[in-house]
Design a protein around this motif. Structure first.
Motif, PDB file in Angstrom:
ATOM      1  N   LEU A   1      91.549  -2.199  52.137  1.00  0.00           N
ATOM      2  CA  LEU A   1      91.816  -0.996  50.363  1.00  0.00           C
ATOM      3  C   LEU A   1      93.552  -0.817  51.097  1.00  0.00           C
ATOM      4  O   LEU A   1      94.064  -1.183  50.068  1.00  0.00           O
ATOM      5  N   LEU A   2      94.022  -0.143  51.833  1.00  0.00           N
ATOM      6  CA  LEU A   2      95.267  -0.258  51.963  1.00  0.00           C
ATOM      7  C   LEU A   2      95.891  -1.749  52.884  1.00  0.00           C
ATOM      8  O   LEU A   2      97.380  -2.100  52.279  1.00  0.00           O
ATOM      9  N   LYS A   3      95.084  -2.935  53.274  1.00  0.00           N
ATOM     10  CA  LYS A   3      95.760  -3.840  53.211  1.00  0.00           C
ATOM     11  C   LYS A   3      96.520  -4.189  51.832  1.00  0.00           C
ATOM     12  O   LYS A   3      96.356  -5.239  52.007  1.00  0.00           O
ATOM     13  N   ARG A   4      95.555  -4.026  50.547  1.00  0.00           N
ATOM     14  CA  ARG A   4      95.756  -4.606  49.463  1.00  0.00           C
ATOM     15  C   ARG A   4      96.337  -3.950  48.728  1.00  0.00           C
ATOM     16  O   ARG A   4      97.245  -4.235  48.277  1.00  0.00           O
ATOM     17  N   GLU A   5      96.861  -2.100  49.461  1.00  0.00           N
ATOM     18  CA  GLU A   5      98.235  -1.823  48.376  1.00  0.00           C
ATOM     19  C   GLU A   5      99.584  -1.727  49.191  1.00  0.00           C
ATOM     20  O   GLU A   5     100.452  -1.169  49.063  1.00  0.00           O
ATOM     21  N   LYS A   6      99.332  -2.586  51.061  1.00  0.00           N
ATOM     22  CA  LYS A   6     100.377  -1.687  51.082  1.00  0.00           C
ATOM     23  C   LYS A   6     101.891  -1.486  50.927  1.00  0.00           C
ATOM     24  O   LYS A   6     102.661  -1.570  51.170  1.00  0.00           O
ATOM     25  N   GLU A   7     101.705  -2.585  50.283  1.00  0.00           N
ATOM     26  CA  GLU A   7     103.327  -3.107  49.066  1.00  0.00           C
ATOM     27  C   GLU A   7     102.910  -2.214  48.462  1.00  0.00           C
ATOM     28  O   GLU A   7     104.889  -2.063  48.097  1.00  0.00           O
ATOM     29  N   GLN A   8     102.401  -1.536  47.749  1.00  0.00           N
ATOM     30  CA  GLN A   8     102.717  -0.452  46.459  1.00  0.00           C
ATOM     31  C   GLN A   8     103.232   0.856  47.323  1.00  0.00           C
ATOM     32  O   GLN A   8     103.382   1.991  46.887  1.00  0.00           O
ATOM     33  N   ILE A   9     103.083   1.101  48.343  1.00  0.00           N
ATOM     34  CA  ILE A   9     102.992   1.931  49.032  1.00  0.00           C
ATOM     35  C   ILE A   9     104.527   2.810  49.236  1.00  0.00           C
ATOM     36  O   ILE A   9     105.730   2.147  49.670  1.00  0.00           O
ATOM     37  N   VAL A  10     104.278   3.898  48.011  1.00  0.00           N
ATOM     38  CA  VAL A  10     106.197   4.320  48.038  1.00  0.00           C
ATOM     39  C   VAL A  10     106.445   5.860  47.904  1.00  0.00           C
ATOM     40  O   VAL A  10     105.048   6.527  47.109  1.00  0.00           O
ATOM     41  N   ASN A  11     108.050   6.062  47.736  1.00  0.00           N
ATOM     42  CA  ASN A  11     107.985   8.234  47.439  1.00  0.00           C
ATOM     43  C   ASN A  11     107.123   8.624  47.976  1.00  0.00           C
ATOM     44  O   ASN A  11     106.258   8.868  47.009  1.00  0.00           O
ATOM     45  N   PRO A  12     106.384   9.267  49.384  1.00  0.00           N
ATOM     46  CA  PRO A  12     105.986  10.139  49.514  1.00  0.00           C
ATOM     47  C   PRO A  12     106.554  11.019  49.611  1.00  0.00           C
ATOM     48  O   PRO A  12     107.762  11.300  49.960  1.00  0.00           O
ATOM     49  N   SER A  13     105.881  12.138  49.052  1.00  0.00           N
ATOM     50  CA  SER A  13     106.288  13.340  49.245  1.00  0.00           C
ATOM     51  C   SER A  13     105.862  14.205  50.320  1.00  0.00           C
ATOM     52  O   SER A  13     104.237  14.383  50.350  1.00  0.00           O
ATOM     53  N   PHE A  14     105.736  15.311  51.532  1.00  0.00           N
ATOM     54  CA  PHE A  14     104.988  15.253  52.121  1.00  0.00           C
ATOM     55  C   PHE A  14     104.464  17.030  51.548  1.00  0.00           C
ATOM     56  O   PHE A  14     102.909  17.397  52.067  1.00  0.00           O
ATOM     57  N   GLU A  15     105.128  17.774  51.002  1.00  0.00           N
ATOM     58  CA  GLU A  15     104.324  19.162  50.308  1.00  0.00           C
ATOM     59  C   GLU A  15     103.099  18.383  49.862  1.00  0.00           C
ATOM     60  O   GLU A  15     101.857  18.921  50.048  1.00  0.00           O
TER      61      GLU A  15
END
Ligand SMILES: [Zn+2]
Ligand SMILES: [Zn+2]
Length: 333
Positions: free
Chosen positions: A68-82
């Motif tokens: 799943l992570l391999k499939r989505e890795k390039e879409q991972i953006v804009n994290p919010s810690f809280e």
């Protein structure tokens, strides 16, 4: 050590951090941790431009999580810690209702793209509410920078059951930290019910956990084949009204009075909040009933209950589920 369900929160941005490195590190982490204790389960939280995503339950199938992570890795953006941490904690609370005796660990991987923490009070409030639960928090900060949020993060770790704040400036350092995290299970520092039958929950936390537990359902129509799963008799050997109640999750029927003697052994530090003997769901009986019946015991009870292996039950459920589905969570704030 108890089984430890681990949720990895990837607070990273694919425009900022090499996702191939993250994937590689996660693979090593899952593989090692799962080989050291095959009863540990995993989940992932990460952000895409649609919001935070995670899988609906912890899973033993880390290979699928990695795919799943391999499939989505390039879409991972804009994290919010809280927001991510808040989501991780509410997810664990939901799972806590379903399983008994687990430790929970949140492992945050944080890069320099994460905006400054401003709503730490919301997260702190939730960590404080769940404080009697065995929830640990580890944070690994990636990159060459002095994170201005270190003090706030350390404070969150301090009010949880414990964990570490680490900083990795090279991939090798990151790998070493993850390897140590996989090899070391954490120990609880403040009292919980785990292996402490005399543990009583602090009154300030009691109301929250009472609310979390589900009341048993009354059984209105009793058919001839419906029996109490504790004593298998029409009349409770402990006495009472012989009324049957049902677990809201697995629908197993019990005499309420028979359940009281089970509550006595399996409560979470509140006399009337305990786990279903069949499916481990967090349930509650009226406090007055438990006080009235307390001390009554049924001797056939313990041998019957030891037959149920939660780990096997969870593995069977996980295997039945098939493919993992990502869930998009509406942002709370
Ligand atoms: Zn009974
Ligand atoms: Zn049940």
């Amino acid at each position: 050590m108890p089984s430890e369900d681990t949720l990895v929160f990837l607070a990273v941005d694919s425009n900022f951090t090499s996702m191939d490195a993250i994937v590689k590190a996660m693979e090593d982490f899952f593989k090692l941790k799962s080989s050291l204790d095959p009863s540990d389960r995993f989940n992932l939280v990460f952000f895409t431009d649609k919001g935070p995503m995670y899988v609906e339950d912890f899973t033993f199938k880390w290979e699928q999580l990695l795919a799943l992570l391999k499939r989505e890795k390039e879409q991972i953006v804009n994290p919010s810690f809280e927001s991510g941490l808040f989501l991780a904690l509410t997810f664990i609370l939901d799972i806590y209702k379903l399983v008994s005796g687990k430790y929970f660990r949140i492992l945050v991987i944080k890069d320099g793209s994460v905006p400054e923490i401003t709503k730490d009070f919301l997260v702190n409030d939730l960590i404080d509410k769940v404080r009697p639960m065995p929830v640990f928090l580890d944070v690994i900060v990636l990159g060459y920078y002095d994170d201005p949020d270190n003090v706030l993060i350390q404070n969150m770790i301090n009010i949880s059951q414990g964990g570490k704040l680490l900083s990795a400036t090279t991939f090798e350092e990151f790998q070493t930290m993850l390897r140590e995290a996989a090899e070391t299970k954490l120990e609880i520092k403040v009292g919980t019910w785990d292996k402490k039958p005399d543990y009583k929950m602090d009154p300030e936390h009691k109301a929250f956990f009472e609310q979390l537990a589900a009341p048993l359902e009354p059984v209105d129509v009793i058919t001839p084949d419906m029996k109490c799963t504790v004593c298998f008799k029409p009349t409770s050997p402990i006495g009472g009204t012989d009324a049957l109640v049902r677990c809201p999750a697995c629908k197993t029927a019990f005499h309420d009075t028979c359940l009281v003697s089970w509550a006595d052994q399996s409560n979470i530090g509140i006399d009337h909040v305990f786990r279903c003997p069949i499916c481990f769901y967090l349930i509650t009986l009226p406090e007055f009933l438990v006080q009235e019946v307390s001390g009554g015991t049924y001797e056939g009870f313990e041998s019957f209950l030891q037959e149920i292996d939660q780990d096997e039950m969870l593995k069977a459920q996980d295997a039945e589920k098939g493919e993992l589905n990502l869930i998009l969570k509406e942002l709370e704030f």
